[in-house]
Design an enzyme around this catalytic site. Structure first.
Site, PDB file in Angstrom:
ATOM      1  N   ASP A 125       0.842  -1.190   0.000  1.00 41.46           N
ATOM      2  CA  ASP A 125       0.000   0.000   0.000  1.00 41.46           C
ATOM      3  C   ASP A 125       0.880   1.245   0.000  1.00 41.46           C
ATOM      4  OD1 ASP A 125      -2.467   1.317  -0.002  1.00 41.46           O
ATOM      5  OD2 ASP A 125      -2.370   1.630   2.158  1.00 41.46           O
ATOM      6  N   HIS A 132      -4.041  14.108   0.739  1.00 42.39           N
ATOM      7  CA  HIS A 132      -4.220  13.213   1.884  1.00 42.39           C
ATOM      8  C   HIS A 132      -3.002  13.258   2.805  1.00 42.39           C
ATOM      9  CE1 HIS A 132      -5.214   9.651   4.246  1.00 42.39           C
ATOM     10  NE2 HIS A 132      -4.029   9.151   3.944  1.00 42.39           N
ATOM     11  N   GLU A 198     -10.211   4.142   3.651  1.00 42.42           N
ATOM     12  CA  GLU A 198      -9.347   4.904   2.761  1.00 42.42           C
ATOM     13  C   GLU A 198      -9.784   4.590   1.338  1.00 42.42           C
ATOM     14  OE1 GLU A 198      -5.187   4.377   3.824  1.00 42.42           O
ATOM     15  OE2 GLU A 198      -5.401   5.965   5.325  1.00 42.42           O
ATOM     16  N   GLU A 200      -9.207   4.224  -2.279  1.00 46.40           N
ATOM     17  CA  GLU A 200      -8.012   4.029  -3.100  1.00 46.40           C
ATOM     18  C   GLU A 200      -8.376   3.274  -4.383  1.00 46.40           C
ATOM     19  OE1 GLU A 200      -4.530   2.495  -1.144  1.00 46.40           O
ATOM     20  OE2 GLU A 200      -5.112   3.270   0.830  1.00 46.40           O
ATOM     21  N   ASP A 232      -8.874   0.587   1.938  1.00 50.60           N
ATOM     22  CA  ASP A 232      -7.860   0.210   2.921  1.00 50.60           C
ATOM     23  C   ASP A 232      -8.388   0.599   4.307  1.00 50.60           C
ATOM     24  OD1 ASP A 232      -5.454  -0.418   4.186  1.00 50.60           O
ATOM     25  OD2 ASP A 232      -4.603   1.558   3.797  1.00 50.60           O
ATOM     26  N   ARG A 236      -7.502   4.156  13.214  1.00 48.93           N
ATOM     27  CA  ARG A 236      -6.675   5.353  13.434  1.00 48.93           C
ATOM     28  C   ARG A 236      -6.051   5.401  14.820  1.00 48.93           C
ATOM     29  NH1 ARG A 236      -5.615   6.341   8.390  1.00 48.93           N
ATOM     30  NH2 ARG A 236      -7.469   6.855   7.164  1.00 48.93           N
ATOM     31  N   GLN A 239      -3.258   2.933  14.874  1.00 46.99           N
ATOM     32  CA  GLN A 239      -2.208   3.487  14.008  1.00 46.99           C
ATOM     33  C   GLN A 239      -1.385   4.562  14.724  1.00 46.99           C
ATOM     34  OE1 GLN A 239      -3.834   5.134  10.384  1.00 46.99           O
ATOM     35  NE2 GLN A 239      -1.844   5.661   9.523  1.00 46.99           N
ATOM     36  N   LYS A 252      -3.737  -1.617   9.853  1.00 45.92           N
ATOM     37  CA  LYS A 252      -4.140  -1.817   8.457  1.00 45.92           C
ATOM     38  C   LYS A 252      -4.263  -3.294   8.112  1.00 45.92           C
ATOM     39  CE  LYS A 252      -3.176   2.592   7.241  1.00 45.92           C
ATOM     40  NZ  LYS A 252      -4.015   3.483   6.448  1.00 45.92           N
ATOM     41  N   THR A 256      -8.690  -5.420   3.912  1.00 43.24           N
ATOM     42  CA  THR A 256      -8.656  -4.547   2.737  1.00 43.24           C
ATOM     43  C   THR A 256      -9.695  -5.092   1.770  1.00 43.24           C
ATOM     44  OG1 THR A 256      -6.258  -4.257   3.026  1.00 43.24           O
ATOM     45  CG2 THR A 256      -7.188  -3.629   0.890  1.00 43.24           C
ATOM     46  N   GLU A 362     -10.042  12.711   7.664  1.00 42.81           N
ATOM     47  CA  GLU A 362      -9.913  14.015   7.013  1.00 42.81           C
ATOM     48  C   GLU A 362     -11.261  14.737   6.976  1.00 42.81           C
ATOM     49  OE1 GLU A 362      -7.208  13.812   3.289  1.00 42.81           O
ATOM     50  OE2 GLU A 362      -7.933  11.787   3.671  1.00 42.81           O
TER      51      GLU A 362
HETATM   52 CA    CA Z   1      -3.775   3.331   2.607  1.00 38.13          CA
END
Ligand code: CA
Length: 417
Positions: A125, A132, A198, A200, A232, A236, A239, A252, A256, A362
């Site tokens: 990834d 971002h 996420e 993607e 993904d 948080r 993380q 993560k 996925t 975000e």
């Molecule tokens: Ca990602």
């Protein structure tokens, strides 16, 4: 390029994601059929295993479509991919003499269940969207240190887990992990409280590169079999505590999701577009010989349990700072071997505007500005029972190259220990 007409009526309108121009590849099963390769056309799937058995599509001496993955076709290389696409257009275009022979092998899409389209060899990834990376960096490290010093020179990535890549529609269990508030002395272990998405794109590597042998960006482009939507899922709070100094790990690793249809490079060709202007000149091995991104409209919807969908983000793949061929070239630059079925996540695709942000952290700015859904409910992060869906399509003149959707519903964390 305009809409190519097919004798499959449902493929001939501006709204279908799967006109003859598209022909995306997937793996499906029905109550009567074991998992096998198919191609989407309108609201039908052409059973390629059956078509192969009847000699309508012949790619190799041995059958390649009677298995639940596209890796065998990928390994045949790009000449075979071109030949397959040309043959499928021949069989499915308006006026095709083979119509009567092909028609019995069409399966209605609503009778089919989709599976992962390939054996995911490995999953990497990236972190290649500038909006971002700037937003996340500002929240995690402050405005001055938002973009790490290497960011404008390297498509930054980490090695993810292939074992937890799942097909759209698979439920996602909220992960447990170590959490620690900044002012707490000790971490605790329990369910993630800041679960996120996420948005993607995933690039699927179709042909191998040899161990010890780098590839150019142009070669990398030729190696890509196609693209899917990719979510993904990210924890948080896990993380924030674990990510330094080696990057994300358990935050993560739990899941996925990818969309079931692989949209080929050939179908996306009319939508090629350039990466944004470079702020720092790239080293020669990363420079692009031609446009390597695609103009693909993307959006995310969120639905609370029993509620309705609210669009929470609208953006475009062309917002990326690095393209998939650049990422692939960088990945192989050390001599790392790439294999058919390797999956490369683009990195979160956020645009410059607030409604173009491709993650909840975000959109809600770290939870400080919760978003309001159409039902009136508010969200900073994902709650149990919520369904998150990614949507994507390249829009042409009277037709679109659709990706379908990539969806997942959150189930409560398991009790552990
Ligand atoms: Ca990602």
């Amino acid at each position: 390029m305009t809409l190519m007409k097919s004798w499959v009526e449902s493929a001939n309108n501006a709204q279908t994601p799967f006109p003859l121009n598209n022909l995306p590849y997937g793996v499906f099963t029905t109550n009567a059929l074991e998992a096998r390769c198919g191609v989407a056309i309108g609201d039908m799937i052409l059973d390629l295993s059956a078509a192969e058995e009847e000699g309508l599509v012949l790619l190799a001496e041995d059958p390649v479509f009677d298995v639940p993955y596209w890796n065998d076709v990928m390994e045949l290389g790009s000449e075979a991919w071109d030949a397959l696409r040309a043959r499928l257009i021949e069989l499915l275009e308006d006026g095709a003499p083979e119509q009567a022979a092909v028609a019995p092998h069409l399966v209605p899409m609503d009778e089919a269940r989709m599976e992962l389209p390939m054996v995911v060899a490995e999953y990497t990834d990236f972190y290649a969207g500038k909006h971002h990376a700037t937003n996340i960096g500002t929240m995690f490290r402050g405005t001055e240190n938002a973009l790490p010093p290497n960011w404008l020179h390297i498509p930054i990535g980490y090695n993810g887990r292939a074992s937890s890549v799942v097909v759209s529609g698979t439920d996602i269990t909220r992960p447990n992990g170590q959490l620690k508030a900044p002012d707490a002395d000790m971490p605790t272990f329990g369910p993630c409280k800041r679960l996120d998405i996420e948005l993607e794109m995933g690039a699927i590597v179709g042909t191998a590169s040899e161990l010890g042998h780098p590839v150019t960006v142009a070669q990398a482009d030729e190696m890509i079999f196609g693209y899917v939507l990719l979510n993904d899922w990210s924890a948080r709070d896990i993380q924030a505590w674990e990510y330094q100094p080696l990057g994300p790990f358990q935050a993560k690793a739990f899941a996925t999701s990818i969309s079931p249809w692989i949209v080929t490079r050939a179908a996306l060709e009319p939508f090629r577009t350039s990466t944004p202007e470079r702020e720092k000149e790239l080293l020669p091995y990363l420079q692009e010989p031609k446009p390597m991104l695609y103009d693909i409209d993307l959006s995310v919807t969120m639905k609370p349990e029993g509620g309705t969908d609210t669009t929470i983000c609208e953006t475009n793949y062309k917002e990326m700072y690095y393209s998939a061929p650049q990422q692939l070239a960088h990945h192989a630059s050390s001599g790392c071997a790439m294999t058919p079925g390797d999956l490369l996540g683009s990195g979160t695709i956020s645009g410059p505007e607030k409604h173009q942000r491709g993650s909840l952290i975000e959109l809600s700015w770290g939870g400080k500005e919760p978003i309001t859904l159409d039902t009136g409910a508010t969200r900073s992060f994902i709650e149990d029972g919520d369904t998150l869906t990614l949507h994507g399509a390249a829009k042409g003149d009277g037709y679109q190259i659709g990706f379908g959707t990539c969806t997942g519903t959150i189930k409560p964390a398991v009790k552990f220990p």
